[in-house]
Design an enzyme around this catalytic site. Structure first.
Site, PDB file in Angstrom:
ATOM      1  CG  ASN A  16      -1.836   1.213   1.378  1.00 37.47           C
ATOM      2  OD1 ASN A  16      -1.986   1.951   0.457  1.00 37.47           O
ATOM      3  ND2 ASN A  16      -2.173   1.503   2.617  1.00 37.47           N
ATOM      4  CD1 TRP A  17       3.801   1.190  -2.775  1.00 40.12           C
ATOM      5  CD2 TRP A  17       3.580   2.037  -4.660  1.00 40.12           C
ATOM      6  NE1 TRP A  17       4.876   0.468  -3.539  1.00 40.12           N
ATOM      7  CE2 TRP A  17       4.732   0.836  -4.720  1.00 40.12           C
ATOM      8  CE3 TRP A  17       3.141   2.515  -5.768  1.00 40.12           C
ATOM      9  CZ2 TRP A  17       5.101   0.697  -5.929  1.00 40.12           C
ATOM     10  CZ3 TRP A  17       3.825   2.244  -7.131  1.00 40.12           C
ATOM     11  CH2 TRP A  17       4.820   1.273  -7.192  1.00 40.12           C
ATOM     12  CE  LYS A  18       0.155   3.543   4.761  1.00 37.05           C
ATOM     13  NZ  LYS A  18       0.287   3.626   6.246  1.00 37.05           N
ATOM     14  CG  HIS A 106      -5.589   2.326   5.436  1.00 37.08           C
ATOM     15  ND1 HIS A 106      -5.180   3.260   6.211  1.00 37.08           N
ATOM     16  CD2 HIS A 106      -4.522   1.401   5.166  1.00 37.08           C
ATOM     17  CE1 HIS A 106      -4.013   2.966   6.492  1.00 37.08           C
ATOM     18  NE2 HIS A 106      -3.403   1.933   5.853  1.00 37.08           N
ATOM     19  CD  GLU A 108      -2.231   6.063   6.703  1.00 40.20           C
ATOM     20  OE1 GLU A 108      -1.309   5.764   7.332  1.00 40.20           O
ATOM     21  OE2 GLU A 108      -2.658   5.929   5.462  1.00 40.20           O
ATOM     22  CD  GLU A 179      -4.714  -1.075   8.313  1.00 40.11           C
ATOM     23  OE1 GLU A 179      -3.973  -0.622   7.343  1.00 40.11           O
ATOM     24  OE2 GLU A 179      -5.789  -0.263   8.270  1.00 40.11           O
ATOM     25  N   GLY A 185       3.122   3.149  10.782  1.00 41.14           N
ATOM     26  CA  GLY A 185       4.016   4.271  10.812  1.00 41.14           C
ATOM     27  C   GLY A 185       4.835   4.671  11.935  1.00 41.14           C
ATOM     28  CB  SER A 225       5.623  -0.665  12.138  1.00 36.40           C
ATOM     29  OG  SER A 225       5.149   0.776  12.206  1.00 36.40           O
ATOM     30  N   GLY A 246       3.185  -0.970   4.308  1.00 41.07           N
ATOM     31  CA  GLY A 246       2.903   0.440   4.074  1.00 41.07           C
ATOM     32  C   GLY A 246       4.430   0.886   3.785  1.00 41.07           C
ATOM     33  N   GLY A 247       4.991   1.489   4.752  1.00 39.17           N
ATOM     34  CA  GLY A 247       6.549   2.160   4.518  1.00 39.17           C
ATOM     35  C   GLY A 247       7.262   1.265   3.701  1.00 39.17           C
TER      36      GLY A 247
END
Length: 269
Positions: A16-18, A106, A108, A179, A185, A225, A246-247
């Site tokens: 998931n590149w956001k 999600h 966010e 999540e 993050g 994370s 994610g990251g």
């Protein structure tokens, strides 16, 4: 709850590149991702891969990954088919862009854009109607965990998002991503015991909602994370069936390492 049908749950690893990476970076990543998928297939791995880029890169990514088994997803969708919603994208548009999947709920989106449980369910219903498979996210905040409300929160989100879905639809077309919001993050990851406890709880509730067979076949990913240093122990948990990354998905070597670490878990089930 790793029953006899748990072998059907091939680990599903999704990037998931956001709001990251431009089109040139996306093209390069896709070339390398196709290579990784080919290598995993040659090795006999049943690990499934997925990529959710920004909407700007979605058409290009879908074209670059055409002909592979790699899932391509949008990061959200509106429930309405069309209308005066400036800046929004409908589920039908996500499908038309070449996607096979879409993320809904999600943390966010829930936190920054105030999406409610009922709004998340509307997006899920629209996505399924449009022919998209869904990655349905849920999870508790740090305050909710500290207050001992983790079970209450995740079960509420699960029931609001999935109650009433036929078992076959749930197990074939919906992936659940647990999540913990406090881990997204932050560099803090749920321990394998924490993740397994929630995943097992969710699977038990799925059995109540849709039957034991559907529950045993439904993929439940972990997200928060995720990185190569911590994911192997999480994958060893019987009810952790992959990861929403994610990251670490922004750098191909990290994402590839995570996908490779899922292979022993796949072969053991």
């Amino acid at each position: 709850m790793a029953g006899p049908t748990a072998a059907a749950r091939a680990p599903f690893i999704v990037a998931n590149w956001k709001m990251n990476l431009d089109r040139a970076m996306a093209r390069d990543f896709c070339v390398r991702l196709r290579g990784l998928e080919g290598e995993l297939r040659q090795e006999g791995s049943v690990v499934r891969l997925g990529l959710c880029p920004s909407f700007v890169a979605l058409v290009e990514v879908a074209a670059a990954l055409a002909g592979t088994r790699i899932a391509v997803g949008g990061q959200t969708c509106r429930p309405e088919a069309q209308g005066a919603f400036t800046g929004e994208v409908s589920a039908r548009m996500v499908k038309d862009a070449g996607a096979t999947h879409v993320i809904v709920g999600h943390s966010e989106r829930r936190r920054l854009f105030h999406e409610t449980d009922s709004e998340v369910r509307a997006r899920l219903d629209a996505a399924l109607a449009a022919g998209l498979d869904v990655i349905f996210c849920l999870g508790e905040t740090q305050d909710e965990r500290n207050a001992g409300r983790t079970d209450e929160v995740v079960l509420r989100q699960l029931e609001a998002g999935l109650r009433g879905l036929p078992g076959d639809t749930l197990s074939r077309r919906v992936t659940i991503a647990y999540e913990p919001v406090w881990a997204i993050g932050t560099g803090v990851t749920a321990t394998p015991a924490q993740a397994q406890q929630v995943h097992a709880l969710l699977r038990a509730q799925l059995a109540e909602l849709a039957g034991g067979d559907a529950a045993a076949r439904t993929i439940i990913q972990y997200g928060g994370s995720v990185k190569p240093e911590n994911i192997a122990d999480l994958f060893a948990s019987p009810d952790v069936d992959g990861a929403l990354v994610g990251g670490a998905s922004l750098e191909f070597p990290l994402f590839a390492a995570i996908a490779r670490l899922a292979t022993p878990a796949a072969k053991a089930r």
